[in-house]
Design a protein around this motif. Structure first.
Motif, PDB file in Angstrom:
ATOM      1  N   TRP A  71       0.805  -1.266  -0.060  1.00  0.00           N
ATOM      2  CA  TRP A  71      -0.151  -0.116  -0.064  1.00  0.00           C
ATOM      3  C   TRP A  71       0.929   1.354  -0.013  1.00  0.00           C
ATOM      4  CZ3 TRP A  71      -5.397  -0.059   2.315  1.00  0.00           C
ATOM      5  CH2 TRP A  71      -6.024  -1.394   2.231  1.00  0.00           C
ATOM      6  N   LYS A  72       0.719   2.006  -1.027  1.00  0.00           N
ATOM      7  CA  LYS A  72       1.678   3.266  -1.374  1.00  0.00           C
ATOM      8  C   LYS A  72       1.028   4.379  -1.214  1.00  0.00           C
ATOM      9  CE  LYS A  72       5.054   0.907  -4.342  1.00  0.00           C
ATOM     10  NZ  LYS A  72       5.538   0.975  -5.657  1.00  0.00           N
ATOM     11  N   ALA A  73       1.449   4.971  -0.130  1.00  0.00           N
ATOM     12  CA  ALA A  73       0.786   6.557  -0.071  1.00  0.00           C
ATOM     13  C   ALA A  73       1.284   7.373  -1.040  1.00  0.00           C
ATOM     14  CB  ALA A  73       1.311   7.075   1.276  1.00  0.00           C
ATOM     15  N   THR A  74       0.155   7.985  -1.983  1.00  0.00           N
ATOM     16  CA  THR A  74       0.450   8.604  -3.371  1.00  0.00           C
ATOM     17  C   THR A  74      -0.053  10.030  -3.143  1.00  0.00           C
ATOM     18  OG1 THR A  74      -1.645   7.681  -4.090  1.00  0.00           O
ATOM     19  CG2 THR A  74       0.422   6.498  -4.532  1.00  0.00           C
ATOM     20  N   ALA A  85     -10.040  19.931   6.255  1.00  0.00           N
ATOM     21  CA  ALA A  85     -10.101  18.841   5.483  1.00  0.00           C
ATOM     22  C   ALA A  85      -8.659  18.046   5.427  1.00  0.00           C
ATOM     23  CB  ALA A  85     -10.429  19.424   3.978  1.00  0.00           C
ATOM     24  N   TRP A  86      -8.828  16.973   5.565  1.00  0.00           N
ATOM     25  CA  TRP A  86      -7.622  15.999   5.725  1.00  0.00           C
ATOM     26  C   TRP A  86      -7.707  14.928   4.600  1.00  0.00           C
ATOM     27  CZ3 TRP A  86      -2.776  14.779   6.507  1.00  0.00           C
ATOM     28  CH2 TRP A  86      -2.571  13.540   6.577  1.00  0.00           C
ATOM     29  N   HIS A  87      -6.854  14.705   3.582  1.00  0.00           N
ATOM     30  CA  HIS A  87      -6.825  13.725   2.575  1.00  0.00           C
ATOM     31  C   HIS A  87      -5.541  12.939   2.797  1.00  0.00           C
ATOM     32  CE1 HIS A  87      -6.932  11.786  -1.380  1.00  0.00           C
ATOM     33  NE2 HIS A  87      -5.703  12.271  -1.319  1.00  0.00           N
ATOM     34  N   LEU A  88      -5.929  11.579   2.661  1.00  0.00           N
ATOM     35  CA  LEU A  88      -4.649  10.425   2.538  1.00  0.00           C
ATOM     36  C   LEU A  88      -4.968   9.509   1.633  1.00  0.00           C
ATOM     37  CD1 LEU A  88      -1.496   9.937   3.127  1.00  0.00           C
ATOM     38  CD2 LEU A  88      -2.593   8.869   5.424  1.00  0.00           C
ATOM     39  N   GLY A  89      -4.457   9.292   0.412  1.00  0.00           N
ATOM     40  CA  GLY A  89      -4.647   8.379  -0.662  1.00  0.00           C
ATOM     41  C   GLY A  89      -3.536   7.457  -0.831  1.00  0.00           C
ATOM     42  N   PHE A  90      -4.052   6.119  -1.098  1.00  0.00           N
ATOM     43  CA  PHE A  90      -3.118   4.904  -0.935  1.00  0.00           C
ATOM     44  C   PHE A  90      -3.232   4.112  -2.369  1.00  0.00           C
ATOM     45  CE2 PHE A  90      -2.868   5.707   3.222  1.00  0.00           C
ATOM     46  CZ  PHE A  90      -1.625   5.396   3.761  1.00  0.00           C
ATOM     47  N   HIS A  91      -2.421   4.028  -3.221  1.00  0.00           N
ATOM     48  CA  HIS A  91      -2.459   2.754  -4.319  1.00  0.00           C
ATOM     49  C   HIS A  91      -2.054   1.647  -4.044  1.00  0.00           C
ATOM     50  CE1 HIS A  91      -0.708   0.735  -7.820  1.00  0.00           C
ATOM     51  NE2 HIS A  91      -1.667   1.481  -8.474  1.00  0.00           N
ATOM     52  N   GLY A  94      -2.030  -3.717  -7.997  1.00  0.00           N
ATOM     53  CA  GLY A  94      -3.163  -3.663  -9.171  1.00  0.00           C
ATOM     54  C   GLY A  94      -3.263  -2.371  -9.287  1.00  0.00           C
ATOM     55  N   ASP A  95      -4.751  -1.912  -9.614  1.00  0.00           N
ATOM     56  CA  ASP A  95      -5.317  -0.540  -9.904  1.00  0.00           C
ATOM     57  C   ASP A  95      -5.937   0.007  -8.836  1.00  0.00           C
ATOM     58  OD1 ASP A  95      -3.590  -0.159 -12.291  1.00  0.00           O
ATOM     59  OD2 ASP A  95      -4.994  -1.172 -13.527  1.00  0.00           O
ATOM     60  N   ASP A  96      -5.960  -0.510  -7.664  1.00  0.00           N
ATOM     61  CA  ASP A  96      -7.049  -0.199  -6.767  1.00  0.00           C
ATOM     62  C   ASP A  96      -6.383   1.016  -5.912  1.00  0.00           C
ATOM     63  OD1 ASP A  96      -9.124  -2.193  -7.129  1.00  0.00           O
ATOM     64  OD2 ASP A  96      -8.186  -3.453  -6.108  1.00  0.00           O
ATOM     65  N   TYR A  97      -7.606   1.608  -5.314  1.00  0.00           N
ATOM     66  CA  TYR A  97      -7.044   2.951  -4.791  1.00  0.00           C
ATOM     67  C   TYR A  97      -8.126   3.112  -3.447  1.00  0.00           C
ATOM     68  CZ  TYR A  97      -6.657   8.086  -3.771  1.00  0.00           C
ATOM     69  OH  TYR A  97      -6.475   9.471  -3.176  1.00  0.00           O
ATOM     70  N   VAL A  98      -7.442   3.561  -2.324  1.00  0.00           N
ATOM     71  CA  VAL A  98      -8.218   3.602  -1.217  1.00  0.00           C
ATOM     72  C   VAL A  98      -7.575   4.984  -0.475  1.00  0.00           C
ATOM     73  CG1 VAL A  98      -8.682   2.811   1.252  1.00  0.00           C
ATOM     74  CG2 VAL A  98      -8.759   1.060  -0.809  1.00  0.00           C
ATOM     75  N   GLY A 157     -12.841   4.420  -2.212  1.00  0.00           N
ATOM     76  CA  GLY A 157     -12.005   4.046  -3.088  1.00  0.00           C
ATOM     77  C   GLY A 157     -12.378   2.811  -3.905  1.00  0.00           C
ATOM     78  N   THR A 158     -11.543   2.304  -4.896  1.00  0.00           N
ATOM     79  CA  THR A 158     -12.078   1.692  -5.959  1.00  0.00           C
ATOM     80  C   THR A 158     -11.847  -0.102  -5.307  1.00  0.00           C
ATOM     81  OG1 THR A 158      -9.842   1.424  -7.070  1.00  0.00           O
ATOM     82  CG2 THR A 158     -11.405   2.947  -7.821  1.00  0.00           C
ATOM     83  N   GLY A 159     -10.914   0.151  -4.238  1.00  0.00           N
ATOM     84  CA  GLY A 159     -10.858  -1.317  -3.620  1.00  0.00           C
ATOM     85  C   GLY A 159     -11.950  -1.827  -2.961  1.00  0.00           C
ATOM     86  N   SER A 160     -12.017  -3.077  -2.752  1.00  0.00           N
ATOM     87  CA  SER A 160     -13.093  -4.179  -2.137  1.00  0.00           C
ATOM     88  C   SER A 160     -13.209  -3.672  -0.717  1.00  0.00           C
ATOM     89  CB  SER A 160     -12.504  -5.526  -1.996  1.00  0.00           C
ATOM     90  OG  SER A 160     -11.504  -5.601  -1.120  1.00  0.00           O
ATOM     91  N   TYR A 161     -14.547  -4.053  -0.295  1.00  0.00           N
ATOM     92  CA  TYR A 161     -14.823  -3.594   0.843  1.00  0.00           C
ATOM     93  C   TYR A 161     -13.865  -4.225   2.001  1.00  0.00           C
ATOM     94  CZ  TYR A 161     -19.038  -1.085   0.145  1.00  0.00           C
ATOM     95  OH  TYR A 161     -20.313  -0.007  -0.321  1.00  0.00           O
ATOM     96  N   ALA A 162     -13.215  -5.333   1.808  1.00  0.00           N
ATOM     97  CA  ALA A 162     -12.329  -5.918   2.569  1.00  0.00           C
ATOM     98  C   ALA A 162     -11.169  -4.906   2.675  1.00  0.00           C
ATOM     99  CB  ALA A 162     -11.903  -7.531   2.246  1.00  0.00           C
ATOM    100  N   GLN A 163     -10.549  -4.271   1.747  1.00  0.00           N
ATOM    101  CA  GLN A 163      -9.517  -3.515   1.686  1.00  0.00           C
ATOM    102  C   GLN A 163      -9.991  -2.282   2.405  1.00  0.00           C
ATOM    103  OE1 GLN A 163      -9.035  -3.738  -2.634  1.00  0.00           O
ATOM    104  NE2 GLN A 163      -7.100  -4.611  -2.418  1.00  0.00           N
ATOM    105  N   LEU A 164     -11.425  -1.804   2.170  1.00  0.00           N
ATOM    106  CA  LEU A 164     -11.611  -0.524   2.986  1.00  0.00           C
ATOM    107  C   LEU A 164     -11.743  -0.805   4.438  1.00  0.00           C
ATOM    108  CD1 LEU A 164     -14.636   0.695   0.506  1.00  0.00           C
ATOM    109  CD2 LEU A 164     -12.492   1.598   0.700  1.00  0.00           C
ATOM    110  N   THR A 165     -12.045  -2.051   4.646  1.00  0.00           N
ATOM    111  CA  THR A 165     -12.189  -2.386   6.346  1.00  0.00           C
ATOM    112  C   THR A 165     -10.828  -2.433   6.683  1.00  0.00           C
ATOM    113  OG1 THR A 165     -14.314  -3.634   5.943  1.00  0.00           O
ATOM    114  CG2 THR A 165     -13.109  -4.362   7.702  1.00  0.00           C
ATOM    115  N   GLN A 166      -9.894  -3.012   5.849  1.00  0.00           N
ATOM    116  CA  GLN A 166      -8.592  -2.763   6.483  1.00  0.00           C
ATOM    117  C   GLN A 166      -8.007  -1.656   6.620  1.00  0.00           C
ATOM    118  OE1 GLN A 166      -6.047  -5.059   3.638  1.00  0.00           O
ATOM    119  NE2 GLN A 166      -4.306  -5.112   5.128  1.00  0.00           N
ATOM    120  N   MET A 167      -8.380  -0.766   5.649  1.00  0.00           N
ATOM    121  CA  MET A 167      -8.059   0.794   6.065  1.00  0.00           C
ATOM    122  C   MET A 167      -8.597   1.369   7.572  1.00  0.00           C
ATOM    123  SD  MET A 167      -6.460   3.592   5.513  1.00  0.00           S
ATOM    124  CE  MET A 167      -5.722   3.831   3.721  1.00  0.00           C
TER     125      MET A 167
END
Length: 174
Positions: A71-74, A85-91, A94-98, A157-167
């Motif tokens: 998971w790379k902070a991008t 407003a706070w934003h932190l995005g991760f690649h 694959g091509d998923d993003y959270v 994000g475009t990630g799965s709910y499992a990935q959103l839950t992990q975040m």
């Protein structure tokens, strides 16, 4: 008859010019390097912005702890003028993003709509850690939303709910 010979010469010259231009373009194309491999996603260091946000925001700013190295902070930003407003995005692989978005923006529905890019609230809630999250779906991003301490937190994000839950599980205030 003299007029038709001039027209034939003009057409022939145009065809020859077009052929030479095409040949030159082909040669140039062959000698210009081409890299069709996907570009490496650059990782950003968000520690300074996180410290700034935690000092300035009117709510506990959340950031993940213990995510996999894949998971790379991008992207990162904190805008105190725009409702803290706070934003932190991760690649992700694959091509998923959270991303995590937090703000004191009112009304919260506008902030959630923007962060999820059109997601609609569902009746599904889940307890993740010590927070209760509501699912949003149907927009460009799926999302988990938590509201407390005067702020709205959106994990989307475009990630799965499992990935959103992990975040959401990884988020900590300190």
């Amino acid at each position: 008859m003299a007029g038709s010979n001039g027209k034939q010469k003009t057409v022939r010259d145009m065809v020859l010019s077009l052929g030479l231009i095409s040949l030159a373009a082909g040669v140039i194309y062959l000698f210009i390097p081409h890299d069709d491999s996907p570009q490496e996603v650059k990782r950003v260091d968000y520690r300074v912005e996180l410290l700034t946000a935690r000092r300035a925001a009117s709510y506990p700013v959340l950031a993940p702890v213990g995510l996999p190295d894949t998971w790379k902070a991008t992207s990162v930003r904190f805008d105190a003028a725009d409702s803290d407003a706070w934003h932190l995005g991760f690649h992700l692989s694959g091509d998923d993003y959270v991303q995590i978005e937090q703000s004191t923006h009112e009304p919260a529905a506008e902030f959630i709509d923007e962060a999820s890019q059109g997601g609609e609230k569902t009746d599904t809630t889940e307890k993740i850690g010590d927070r209760t999250w509501t699912r949003y779906t149907g927009g460009r991003y799926d999302a988990l939303v938590h509201q407390a301490d005067g702020a709205t937190t959106v994990v989307a994000g475009t990630g799965s709910y499992a990935q959103l839950t992990q975040m959401a599980k990884a988020l900590q205030a300190k």
